[in-house]
Design an enzyme around this catalytic site. Structure first.
Site, PDB file in Angstrom:
ATOM      1  N   GLU A  60       6.370  -3.197   0.820  1.00  0.00           N
ATOM      2  CA  GLU A  60       6.184  -2.195   1.880  1.00  0.00           C
ATOM      3  C   GLU A  60       7.073  -2.515   3.080  1.00  0.00           C
ATOM      4  OE1 GLU A  60       3.731  -3.676   0.208  1.00  0.00           O
ATOM      5  OE2 GLU A  60       3.113  -1.966  -1.002  1.00  0.00           O
ATOM      6  N   TYR A  86      -2.068  -0.655   1.966  1.00  0.00           N
ATOM      7  CA  TYR A  86      -0.952  -1.552   1.642  1.00  0.00           C
ATOM      8  C   TYR A  86       0.120  -1.605   2.720  1.00  0.00           C
ATOM      9  CZ  TYR A  86      -2.679  -0.968  -3.194  1.00  0.00           C
ATOM     10  OH  TYR A  86      -3.431  -0.911  -4.330  1.00  0.00           O
ATOM     11  N   HIS A 129      -8.446   0.335  -1.441  1.00  0.00           N
ATOM     12  CA  HIS A 129      -7.899   1.669  -1.741  1.00  0.00           C
ATOM     13  C   HIS A 129      -8.653   2.750  -0.985  1.00  0.00           C
ATOM     14  CE1 HIS A 129      -7.020  -0.904  -5.221  1.00  0.00           C
ATOM     15  NE2 HIS A 129      -5.916  -0.203  -5.359  1.00  0.00           N
TER      16      HIS A 129
END
Lengths: 338, 411
Positions: A60, A86, A129
């Site tokens: 990322e 993330y 998530h």
């Protein structure tokens, strides 16, 4: 007009912009050949080629770092972070670089990048998530943070974000990718194909940034919210019979202060709702703004409804999620206070 | 009975400390001219041995040797010499200005002048550097070095191109191929790769050159940059300036012990070189080699420039606290200006008198620029951009909340 899910609407926005502007490029983990784990970029590589829509390494920091460099060159990168959970390795590139490049170089370099990331829970995603990290972005001067609640806005806002010359964090509440969600997880979801807000023009159009929408007009109490929670708030209003005016912020920062203030001045009551954890959440900022601008019009203390200050649990998801019951109680509390 | 010995944590130490000479044998030098020069389209693996050797052209007597000799004309070499002298004189004057409290902070590049000067001369107009705070030589190597503006930036005065927003030395010169400097280390390294990828996406011919110090190679952005540069065969030069010191941390604390920073590149699939950074000719030749590779779509090159940070990290640092005071004098790769001067004299293209004249000329040039810049004020005398300008450029336009805050400040 076509019926689109939020995924199709987002894809359509990127499609339109890839077609209109040769400086637009789209990349991220799994976004190329495969079309993204949520399929938002499906077919775009086949249509525009591998140098405009491509896969990246799982990094990322690298994704946002190259986006900043591409922006400095003059491209308009649209980068995808696979889940908002993330983005943390990209923090330095977003906070210290993208957000401040224009200011620190006195306009010598700019950073016209859009960073898309799915956020929020309600999908049994567990703590990695499901997060809603919007407050980490709204706290950063120089970033714009946008969060749509339906396919029409998603497309119009994403086009505005891509065309904007500032770095834009584009958060996508993944629970409503396929249909609006009112928080009743045990009931079937109405797909966007049968919803008026799933009607989306196929071509170019924009929804302006810094512009909130009255999602549901009402006279009793103002609910300030965004993303999935506007749908939950609507359910809570209908179920309690409290005539709530629901403001969908759409752009979290910079935001449409006037829309909030005007509504609260009218109703005299305010409930602030988000899915993210409570302490130092974006709701705290909204609450301060209402207090600063509407204090003498308030007839009751401002109420906050948020996720708990815990990691987002997997098995206990619905105890964490601020559903219509919790919102309903909050509406009643706001109405009961004299 | 347990016969295992207790585990031990290894914390690297430099060989020298205040009062104790450094043993520079850890540098593993090669003789001038001894290292081969591969074809531009060499396979990455075939540069493996070059990561543990040292590309050098100038020997101790100032003679140019071997396959890396770029065979530059004396005219070009004297331009390089002037750039290095300009950088050194500029640094010296600005250090004094800092001590006189005219500027708040300064970072010199003493001993590292060859790297930026020769590299700048090896690039083409339009190429973009993503420098650290110690590559002022990239700008000062130029005959059109914007010295007055640079000094205005250092003074944070009313002609500061960055409007007083940045610490001194954090220049930004897009038009001169010099990206805005960040104080957060290593961030520019991956951005350089992104810029290079953009150039390749557009079918442009310009390349990028990213810069990082030995210390910051420990950051994730360094490794990320190598991965992305390799994956997309980005037209970028990845420069690691190994000046042995990151403030007070010796290069072994960044992972240099028993390995080299160049070797990182080969491990990531990138052709890599380890080069004498105090040898103007070697720096020019290696920079050209890497630039040509990038321009011919042969991919990125990582170059470790071996040099020594002769001065303090910044004006806030005192290196006598952590390293021998005579370290630079004993550093085996010497002084880049003295070495090029010796070479020019050895080939009969230069003299002590000419050198002295050039030194004087450059000093006059820098003094004139400083005088001109000081006309526009300084942080000390309050001739700054107005307070209201801090609200500009946060966004393209000033949003409502910043207009309100500006009013609150009363400007």
């Amino acid at each position: 007009m076509a019926q689109m899910t939020m995924i199709q609407a987002l894809r359509s926005a990127m499609d339109v912009m890839l077609d209109r502007n040769p400086e637009v490029v789209v990349f991220g983990e799994d976004v190329g050949y495969f079309g993204g784990v949520f399929r938002c970029t499906e077919g775009l590589q086949a249509k525009y080629g591998k140098t405009r829509v491509f896969d990246t390494p799982i990094s990322e920091g690298g994704i946002v770092g190259v986006a900043v460099g591409m922006g400095a060159y003059g491209l308009r990168p649209v980068a995808e972070i696979q889940f908002a959970d993330y983005f943390y390795p990209a923090s330095d590139q977003l906070v210290s670089e993208a957000a401040r490049l224009r200011h620190r170089s006195a306009g010598d370099f700019t950073c016209p990048i859009t960073v898309r990331m799915p956020c929020g829970g309600g999908i049994y995603g567990g703590q990695t998530h499901s997060q809603s990290p919007e407050a980490l972005f709204t706290h950063v001067c120089g970033l714009r943070t946008v969060l749509p609640s339906n396919p029409y806005d998603a497309k119009g806002l994403l086009i505005s974000a891509i065309e904007n010359d500032d770095p834009v964090i584009f958060l996508e509440p993944k629970r409503i990718y396929n249909g609006p969600f009112d928080g009743h997880h045990d009931k079937p979801v109405v797909p966007w194909s049968r919803h008026p807000l799933g009607e989306v023009p196929e071509g170019y159009f924009t929804v302006p940034l810094e512009s909130a929408k009255i999602f549901r007009p009402g006279k009793d109490v103002t609910v300030i919210s965004y993303g999935t929670m506007v749908w939950v708030a609507e359910a809570a209003a209908n179920e309690t019979g409290i005539d709530a005016e629901i403001i969908d912020l759409r752009s979290l920062w910079p935001l449409d202060l006037d829309a909030m203030v005007e509504s609260v001045k009218k109703t005299g009551r305010c409930v602030i709702v988000h899915e993210a954890t409570r302490t130092s959440g974006f709701g705290a900022e909204l609450l301060s703004l209402v207090q600063e601008h509407c204090f003498y019009d308030l007839e009751a203390p401002i109420v906050r409804v948020t996720g708990w200050d815990t990691p987002y649990p997997h098995a206990q998801e619905w105890a964490y999620f601020p559903g219509p019951e919790r919102l309903g109680e909050a509406l009643k509390r706001a109405m009961e206070a004299c | 009975m347990d016969r295992r010995s207790p585990l031990r944590l290894h914390v690297p130490e430099p060989t020298g400390r205040p009062g104790q000479h450094t043993d520079f044998s850890y540098l593993h030098l090669s003789p001038a001219g001894a290292v081969r020069r591969p074809q531009l389209d060499t396979s990455v693996q075939k540069t493996g041995d070059l990561c543990y050797a040292l590309v050098r052209v100038l020997d101790d007597d100032g003679r140019a040797k071997g396959p890396w000799n770029p065979k530059l004309s004396p005219e070009v070499l004297t331009v390089g010499l002037r750039g290095m002298i300009r950088t050194r004189v500029f640094d010296a004057r600005m250090l004094v200005a800092q001590r006189q409290k005219k500027i708040s902070f300064y970072m010199q590049s003493l001993g590292e002048e060859a790297i930026g000067c020769a590299h700048a001369m090896a690039l083409d107009p339009g190429d973009m550097n993503f420098p650290t705070y110690r590559q002022q030589s990239l700008l000062l190597a130029r005959d059109d070095a914007p010295m007055v503006e640079m000094i205005c930036q250092l003074l944070s005065n009313e002609r500061d191109p960055l409007k007083g927003r940045q610490l001194p030395v954090m220049y930004s010169y897009k038009k001169l191929g010099f990206f805005s400097i960040s104080g957060n280390l290593a961030t520019q390294f991956i951005q350089a790769v992104g810029w290079a990828m953009a150039s390749a996406i557009k079918g442009d011919t310009r390349i990028a050159s990213g810069w990082i110090g030995d210390g910051s190679t420990a950051e994730a952005d360094f490794h990320t940059a190598l991965t992305f540069a390799h994956v997309y065969r980005a037209p970028v030069i990845l420069n690691v300036v190994n000046n042995q010191w990151a403030i007070s941390s010796f290069q072994a604390i960044a992972g240099g012990e028993g390995s080299t920073f160049a070797a990182r590149g080969v491990g990531c699939g990138i052709a890599s070189l380890r080069v004498d950074g105090n040898d103007f000719l070697a720096v020019y030749a290696a920079s050209r080699w890497a630039a040509e590779r990038a321009r011919r779509n042969l991919g990125p090159t990582l170059i470790e420039w071996l040099t020594y940070r002769a001065g303090a990290h910044s004006t806030s640092d005192d290196p006598t606290k952590y390293r021998p005071a005579d370290d630079w004098e004993r550093f085996p790769l010497g002084d880049p200006i003295a070495r090029l001067k010796t070479h020019l004299i050895a080939i009969g293209a230069w003299s002590e008198a000419q050198h002295e004249a050039m030194q004087k000329e450059v000093e006059a040039e820098v003094i004139a620029a400083q005088k001109e810049a000081e006309r526009f004020g300084s942080l000390a005398d309050g001739h700054l951009f107005s307070n209201s300008t801090m609200f500009d450029d946060v966004y393209e336009d000033v949003p409502d909340h910043l207009r309100r805050q500006r009013r609150q400040l009363g400007v």
